[in-house]
Design an enzyme around this catalytic site. Structure first.
Site, PDB file in Angstrom:
ATOM      1  CB  CYS A 357      -6.679  18.437 -43.608  1.00 45.29           C
ATOM      2  SG  CYS A 357      -5.608  19.843 -43.484  1.00 45.29           S
ATOM      3  NE  ARG A 386       0.647  23.856 -38.022  1.00 42.83           N
ATOM      4  CZ  ARG A 386      -0.590  24.331 -38.090  1.00 42.83           C
ATOM      5  NH1 ARG A 386      -0.821  25.615 -37.868  1.00 42.83           N
ATOM      6  NH2 ARG A 386      -1.591  23.537 -38.369  1.00 42.83           N
ATOM      7  CD  GLN A 404      -3.836  21.180 -35.890  1.00 41.60           C
ATOM      8  OE1 GLN A 404      -3.780  20.276 -36.708  1.00 41.60           O
ATOM      9  NE2 GLN A 404      -4.046  22.435 -36.214  1.00 41.60           N
ATOM     10  CG  ASP A 406      -7.242  18.738 -37.275  1.00 41.65           C
ATOM     11  OD1 ASP A 406      -8.212  19.482 -37.488  1.00 41.65           O
ATOM     12  OD2 ASP A 406      -6.253  18.639 -38.021  1.00 41.65           O
ATOM     13  CG  HIS A 408     -10.316  17.311 -41.485  1.00 41.55           C
ATOM     14  ND1 HIS A 408      -9.298  16.780 -40.738  1.00 41.55           N
ATOM     15  CD2 HIS A 408      -9.961  18.585 -41.788  1.00 41.55           C
ATOM     16  CE1 HIS A 408      -8.338  17.680 -40.619  1.00 41.55           C
ATOM     17  NE2 HIS A 408      -8.707  18.784 -41.230  1.00 41.55           N
ATOM     18  CE  LYS A 489     -10.225  32.402 -39.600  1.00 43.43           C
ATOM     19  NZ  LYS A 489      -8.815  32.239 -39.338  1.00 43.43           N
ATOM     20  CG  HIS A 535     -10.180  22.232 -42.450  1.00 43.02           C
ATOM     21  ND1 HIS A 535      -9.005  21.566 -42.615  1.00 43.02           N
ATOM     22  CD2 HIS A 535     -10.558  22.612 -43.695  1.00 43.02           C
ATOM     23  CE1 HIS A 535      -8.676  21.552 -43.891  1.00 43.02           C
ATOM     24  NE2 HIS A 535      -9.597  22.173 -44.564  1.00 43.02           N
TER      25      HIS A 535
END
Length: 662
Positions: A357, A386, A404, A406, A408, A489, A535
Site C-alpha cells: 500500500c 513477512r 498478493q 493487491d 488500492h 472490513k 484495500h
RNA sequence: GCCUCCCUAGCUCAGUGGUAGAGCAACGCACUUGUAAUGCGUAGGUCGUCAGUUCAAUCCUGACGGGGGGCUCCA
C-alpha cells in the site's frame, strides 16, 4: 406422593414431585441432557412446579458438546488412573471433539493412547453416573488442594469469561463426581456441567493426538500437555469423521505439490519461501492471467513497485512502529566506519516490503489528482516478505514470501458505497469462476478502545460495507470489535469441496494511510479533499489461493487450470503416429497436450495419467484410427469412444474456455 | 517464539554402536492391440549440517538447519 405441573417439550403434564428428567425421558434413548426454563441441565436435575423442560438429543449441537465434554472427563479420569501424578488443566468440547490439558510427569506419547483409550472403555462400560454437587469456594480449595490449576480457576471464577468458564462459570461452584457401581465417587472434577447421565452414554470416541498448549492460552504461562479426542453419537459417524480427516490428508496441498511436481520449499532458500516448478507455474500463470483480464474489465490500472525500500517509507506508513516484528530486518547500505569501528557515516536502511500500500500511495501522490480520476484503482501482483514466526508456517497457505493480488482504490466518500457494492460482487463472481461456490461474509466492526478516525467516518464506512454485504444475500456474520484500528472490513469465507472454511478475500476501508501520506484530490468546487482508501485482495495471496484450490480440487484441476490438459495414449505402438498427429492438431488449437510415447504398456500409461490427474486421456487404437476418431477417458474412469478428431478438440477447447470441470 | 515428534537414494519407507537395504521413479534391453502397475538388468546415498562421547557414530549427546502436529500469532 404429590404431583407437580410442568411442561415437557411444549406439552403440559403432571408428574410426581420427585420425578427427574431421566425418568421423564427414559423412553427416549437419544435424549442426553435437557433444558429447564431455557438453561441446559443434567437429566438428574430436580424439577419444580411450573418448570418448562425441553429434551436435548445427543445429535443436537448442545448434545454433542455435552457428549464431548463428558468424554473429556472420562479421558481425564483414565489419565489420572494410569499416570497418578498428573495434574488437571481444563477440558472443554471443541468442534468435532474435545481436549483436556494435563500437567503430567512426562509428556505423553502415542503408545500411551492405547492404554488411556482402554481405560476409558472400561470407565464407559462401568456406566458411572455423573453426579453434580454444589460446593463452596473454601471447600473446593480444600478438596482440590492437589490440583493447582483448578485452584487457580476457582480464584478466577469471579472474572471468568474465557474458556475457563467451562470449568467454573455459572452462578454456583460445582464439582462432578463419577459414581461407581456401589454409588461411591471414584473420581471428581471441578466442572460447571452439564454432563451425560452416565459414562455409558458415550457411543464412540477416539483419541487423536497430543500436543502442547500454554496454560490458559498465554505464552507467559507454563506449557501443558493437551490430548485431543473426538466423540460421536454413533460408530458410523465416528468412522465418517475419520474418513473425512483421511480425505483431507490426501488433499493436503503440500503432499499434492510434491506428488504432482507443482512446487517445493528448498531448504537452501529458507523456511517459508517457495519455488514453483513448471507444472505449478502453468497453473499459477493461468490463475494470474484470468485475474488480470477480469481486473482490466473492472477498470483497474496495473502498477509495479520494487521489493525493497528505504526505511522512511515504512516510517511514513507507520508499519515500522507497529509491525517491525513481522518484517525482515533491514539491510544497511553504505555505512562507513572509523578505524576504531565507530560509525563515520551512517548507512541507509532498506527493508523488504511486507505490504504494497505505501507504494501505491506514492503513485497516487506522484502528481495532483482530480476528482475526475476517481475512483482510481491501482492493481499489482505485489510480492511481499513477512518474517512469520517459525512455528506458524504452513506450506503455501502461510509463507514468508508471497504475492498478493493487491489493489488500492481511492475514491470520494460519496463514491464509497457504490464502489464497495460493485467490488464485493466482483470479488464473489471471480471466486466463483475459480470454482468456489459456497460463501459467507464476515463484517468486522470498530473496537472503540483501539482505533483511529472519527465516529462518523466509521459509521458511514461500516454501514456501506454492511449494505454491500446484505445485497449479496449471503449469510453475514458480525465480528464485533474485530476490525483493525484503521478501519472496518468485510472478509469472504469460502467453503471448499469437503466443507472446510477458508478466509479468502478481504475488503478493508482505511482511515489512517490517506492521512499519513497526506493524500488529496481537487474536488469540483476547487477545494482539496482527502480520498477514501480501500484495500482489497481477492485471493489474499496467490500462493495461498493456489494451495486452497489444490485442496479444493484435490489436485484434479479443471482443464483451464490443469498443467497438462490432454495426454495421448496409443493402445499400441502401431497407433502412436496416428495419435501424434491428433495431439499436434490439439497443440495447434492451443491445448496443452502431449503424447505418451514411452514404451510402457497402455494400462501403465492410463495409470500414470490418472495419477497425474490429467483431465482428458486421448486414446486411439485400430477402431479409432479406422474411424478417424479418438476415445476419451476421464478422471472418474468414464469413457467416451469414437469421437471424431475435430469434435474431440472442440470438446476440450470448450471445457477450457468455459472453465468447466470435467 | 514455545512444547513435542521427525530428517536414511528423486519419492515412500526398512535397518544396525563396526560407514546401509526395499518398492516406486530414473537409465538400458526385450516386450507391446482397448482403459489404474510387462519382464530382466544397471545406476544411484559422506544416513540434514557441525561439534562432542567412543578404539569405532547413520545409530548416543549437544547446537544449528529443515519439516510434521499443536499453542501463541496472522497488521
Amino acid at each position: 406422593m404429590s404431583e407437580i405441573s410442568i411442561t415437557v417439550d411444549g406439552v403440559a403434564v403432571n408428574v410426581a414431585a420427585d420425578q427427574k428428567p431421566t425418568q421423564i425421558f427414559s423412553e427416549r434413548k437419544d435424549v442426553v441432557v435437557c433444558k429447564v426454563n431455557g438453561e441446559l441441565r443434567d437429566l438428574w436435575s430436580d424439577l419444580a412446579a411450573g418448570d418448562v423442560v425441553e429434551s436435548v438429543t445427543i445429535s443436537s449441537p448442545e448434545g454433542l458438546a455435552v457428549l464431548r465434554h463428558s468424554t473429556a472427563h472420562v479421558m481425564a479420569q483414565a489419565v489420572q488412573s494410569i499416570f497418578s501424578g498428573t495434574r488437571l488443566g481444563i477440558g472443554p468440547p471443541i468442534t468435532d471433539g474435545f481436549y483436556y490439558d494435563f500437567d503430567p510427569e512426562r509428556p505423553f506419547n502415542p503408545d500411551d493412547f492405547e492404554k488411556i483409550e482402554s481405560a476409558m472403555r472400561k470407565i464407559i462400560k462401568d456406566g458411572q453416573r455423573f453426579k453434580r454437587r454444589i460446593t463452596t469456594e473454601s471447600d473446593a480449595l480444600k478438596e482440590l488442594a492437589h490440583e493447582p490449576y483448578k485452584c487457580e480457576l476457582i480464584g478466577l471464577k469471579s472474572g471468568a469469561g474465557d474458556e475457563a468458564s467451562v470449568e467454573v462459570g455459572g452462578s454456583e461452584l460445582t464439582i462432578y463426581d463419577n459414581l461407581g457401581r456401589d454409588g461411591q465417587p471414584v473420581w471428581s472434577d471441578l466442572c460447571r456441567g452439564p454432563h451425560l447421565p452416565s459414562t455409558k452414554h458415550i457411543p464412540a470416541f477416539k483419541l487423536m493426538r497430543s500436543a502442547a498448549a500454554y496454560w490458559r492460552g498465554s505464552e507467559k504461562n507454563p506449557m501443558l500437555q493437551r490430548i485431543y479426542g473426538t466423540a460421536w453419537p454413533t460408530q458410523e459417524e465416528l468412522t465418517a469423521h475419520l474418513e473425512l480427516l483421511a480425505e483431507a490428508e490426501k488433499r493436503d496441498h503440500r503432499r499434492l505439490g510434491n506428488e504432482l511436481d507443482l512446487f517445493s520449499f528448498p531448504e537452501e532458500i529458507g523456511s517459508g519461501l517457495a519455488v514453483f516448478h513448471p507444472k505449478g507455474g502453468i497453473i499459477r500463470r493461468a490463475m494470474e492471467d484470468y485475474s488480470r483480464i477480469r481486473h482490466e474489465e473492472e477498470g483497474y490500472e496495473f502498477v509495479y513497485s520494487p521489493h525493497l525500500t528505504k526505511a522512511a517509507l515504512f516510517e511514513t506508513s507507520g508499519h515500522l512502529d507497529w509491525y517491525s516484528e513481522g518484517m525482515y530486518p533491514p539491510m544497511i547500505l553504505d555505512e562507513e566506519h572509523h578505524p576504531d569501528g565507530t560509525i563515520k557515516k551512517a548507512g541507509q536502511q532498506y527493508y523488504m516490503k511486507p505490504m504494497n500500500c505505501p507504494f501505491h500511495n506514492l503513485i497516487f501522490r506522484a502528481r495532483g489528482r482530480s476528482y475526475r480520476e476517481l475512483p482510481l484503482r491501482l492493481f499489482e501482483f505485489g510480492t511481499v516478505y513477512r518474517y512469520e514466526k517459525s512455528g506458524v508456517m504452513h506450506g503455501l497457505t502461510r509463507a514468508r514470501g508471497f504475492t498478493q493480488d493487491d489493489a488500492h482504490i481511492y475514491c470520494t466518500k460519496e463514491q464509497m458505497p457504490a464502489e464497495l457494492d460493485s467490488l464485493l460482487t466482483f470479488v464473489l463472481n471471480l471466486l466463483r469462476d475459480y470454482g468456489l461456490n459456497d460463501f459467507y461474509l464476515e463484517l468486522s466492526t470498530r473496537n472503540p478502545e483501539k482505533s483511529v478516525g472519527d465516529d462518523k467516518d466509521w459509521t458511514e464506512a461500516t454501514e456501506a460495507l454492511r449494505k454491500a454485504a446484505e445485497a449479496q444475500k449471503l449469510q453475514l456474520v458480525l465480528d464485533e470489535g474485530g476490525a483493525a484500528f484503521y478501519g472496518p472490513k468485510i472478509s469472504v469465507q469460502a467453503k471448499d469441496a469437503i466443507g472446510r472454511t477458508w478466509q479468502m478475500s478481504t475488503i478493508q476501508v482505511d482511515f489512517q494511510l490517506p492521512q499519513r501520506f497526506e493524500l488529496e484530490y481537487s474536488a469540483a468546487d476547487g477545494t482539496r479533499q482527502r480520498p477514501v482508501m480501500i484495500h482489497r485482495a481477492l485471493f489474499g495471496s496467490i500462493e495461498r489461493f493456489f494451495g486452497v484450490l489444490t485442496e479444493h480440487y484435490s489436485g484434479a484441476f479443471p482443464p483451464w487450470l490443469a498443467p497438462m490438459q490432454a495426454v495421448g495414449i496409443p493402445v499400441a505402438d502401431a497407433f502412436a503416429d496416428y495419435l501424434a498427429d491428433v495431439i499436434s492438431q490439439m497443440k495447434k488449437a492451443g491445448i496443452r497436450a502431449e503424447l505418451d510415447a514411452s514404451d510402457d504398456r497402455m494400462q501403465k500409461k492410463v495409470r500414470n495419467a490418472q495419477m497425474q490427474k490429467i483431465p482428458f486421456m486421448v486414446i486411439a487404437g485400430e477402431e479409432d484410427q479406422k474411424a478417424g476418431a479418438v476415445s476419451f477417458r476421464y478422471r472418474n474412469g468414464e469413457q467416451k469412444n469414437g469421437i471424431p478428431i475435430a469434435q474431440a478438440i472442440a470438446e476440450i477447447k470448450e471445457a477450457v474456455s468455459k472453465r468447466i470441470q470435467v
